[in-house]
Write a protein that holds these residues in place. Sequence first.
Motif, PDB file in Angstrom:
ATOM      1  N   ASP A 101      62.980 -12.902  72.767  1.00 15.46           N
ATOM      2  CA  ASP A 101      61.558 -12.523  72.653  1.00 15.46           C
ATOM      3  C   ASP A 101      61.092 -11.994  71.992  1.00 15.46           C
ATOM      4  O   ASP A 101      61.290 -11.141  71.061  1.00 15.46           O
ATOM      5  CB  ASP A 101      61.757 -11.404  74.132  1.00 15.46           C
ATOM      6  N   PRO A 102      60.184 -13.282  71.004  1.00 15.20           N
ATOM      7  CA  PRO A 102      59.920 -13.256  69.493  1.00 15.20           C
ATOM      8  C   PRO A 102      58.954 -12.004  69.056  1.00 15.20           C
ATOM      9  O   PRO A 102      58.651 -10.899  68.329  1.00 15.20           O
ATOM     10  CB  PRO A 102      60.091 -14.232  68.524  1.00 15.20           C
ATOM     11  N   ALA A 103      58.590 -11.255  70.484  1.00 13.29           N
ATOM     12  CA  ALA A 103      57.705 -10.649  70.561  1.00 13.29           C
ATOM     13  C   ALA A 103      57.465  -9.185  70.293  1.00 13.29           C
ATOM     14  O   ALA A 103      57.120  -8.610  70.138  1.00 13.29           O
ATOM     15  CB  ALA A 103      56.331 -10.901  71.336  1.00 13.29           C
ATOM     16  N   VAL A 157      61.630  -4.225  64.279  1.00 10.86           N
ATOM     17  CA  VAL A 157      61.821  -3.678  62.691  1.00 10.86           C
ATOM     18  C   VAL A 157      62.169  -2.094  62.236  1.00 10.86           C
ATOM     19  O   VAL A 157      62.987  -1.950  61.866  1.00 10.86           O
ATOM     20  CB  VAL A 157      60.941  -3.850  61.857  1.00 10.86           C
ATOM     21  N   GLU A 158      61.549  -1.419  63.659  1.00  7.18           N
ATOM     22  CA  GLU A 158      61.691  -0.290  63.813  1.00  7.18           C
ATOM     23  C   GLU A 158      63.223   0.442  64.272  1.00  7.18           C
ATOM     24  O   GLU A 158      63.120   1.310  63.542  1.00  7.18           O
ATOM     25  CB  GLU A 158      60.606   0.709  64.703  1.00  7.18           C
ATOM     26  N   ARG A 193      58.192  -7.634  59.173  1.00  8.02           N
ATOM     27  CA  ARG A 193      58.271  -8.764  59.920  1.00  8.02           C
ATOM     28  C   ARG A 193      57.869  -9.517  60.286  1.00  8.02           C
ATOM     29  O   ARG A 193      58.897 -11.756  60.828  1.00  8.02           O
ATOM     30  CB  ARG A 193      56.985  -8.429  61.104  1.00  8.02           C
ATOM     31  N   LEU A 194      57.261 -10.514  58.903  1.00  6.72           N
ATOM     32  CA  LEU A 194      57.460 -11.202  58.889  1.00  6.72           C
ATOM     33  C   LEU A 194      59.136 -12.163  58.612  1.00  6.72           C
ATOM     34  O   LEU A 194      58.714 -13.778  58.629  1.00  6.72           O
ATOM     35  CB  LEU A 194      55.851 -12.269  58.102  1.00  6.72           C
ATOM     36  N   LEU A 241      67.510  -3.095  70.168  1.00  7.18           N
ATOM     37  CA  LEU A 241      66.103  -3.685  69.655  1.00  7.18           C
ATOM     38  C   LEU A 241      65.500  -3.150  70.554  1.00  7.18           C
ATOM     39  O   LEU A 241      63.853  -3.316  70.072  1.00  7.18           O
ATOM     40  CB  LEU A 241      66.652  -4.943  69.337  1.00  7.18           C
ATOM     41  N   GLY A 242      65.955  -2.649  71.568  1.00  6.54           N
ATOM     42  CA  GLY A 242      64.552  -2.522  72.786  1.00  6.54           C
ATOM     43  C   GLY A 242      64.559  -0.882  72.797  1.00  6.54           C
ATOM     44  O   GLY A 242      63.561  -0.660  73.350  1.00  6.54           O
TER      45      GLY A 242
END
Length: 256
Positions: free
Chosen positions: A123-125, A131-132, A216-217, A188-189
Amino acid sequence: MEVFASPVAFEVIGTLLGVRLDRGSVRAATEAMLALENDAESTGRAWGTLWTELLEQVRAKRAAPGDDLVSALLTDEALSDEEIATMSSMLITGGDDTTANMLGLGTYALLAHPDQLAALRADPAVIDTAVEELLRYLTINQFGTTRTAMQDVELRGHTIREGEPVTVSLSAANRDPERFPDPDRLDLGRSAVGHLAFGHGIHHCLGAQLARVELRLGFSGLLRRFPGLRLAVPAAEVPLRAASVNYGVHRLPVTW
């Protein structure tokens, strides 16, 4: 680090400022300034080398301005070339080394946690949340920030006297179990809102939003370009950059 993390960070901050420097010489100067084993004289020489190069670029910009930050600063008649060179030096060292090491160390963390890497690939979204959490979990400014008490302060039974210095550990705060349950686990969640990787208050990192965009990029592009990316050596053999103000990896051997 050499073909991904460092070039990305260096190109972004250089383009933003509108300066063109040799990446190798800037990296050498920055690492010398941030190395814990260096003395004040060595650090001063490294700073002076970078500052002198940037002063030449600032003076060239005054003669031929462009669409960049240095040219914009030159429109302020209250700022001297020397002051703008100093600002530029701080932005180069702050915007290059930190982001480069966060990209490298963040990639290492992802590859060393296959379950979290798989979740991000699935889920790349969720890249914003990811990142946070990476910023919280890694907190590469490993020694925190130093402040001076402007008046006597009572803090949890301790008295901090006016004029006394205090070192605030950002990494310890970001692993506070009262704020982040199971803080030593990369998740990451997790909602890592409120982490202190960029500091806090009036000294909050002025490049925080730029760094977020780069991360992010950078992570998204790397994983999309190399769907089979994995470590080329056991995770324990990756050389960590511990003897520096900013934590990171010296090298990150990968394959795909």
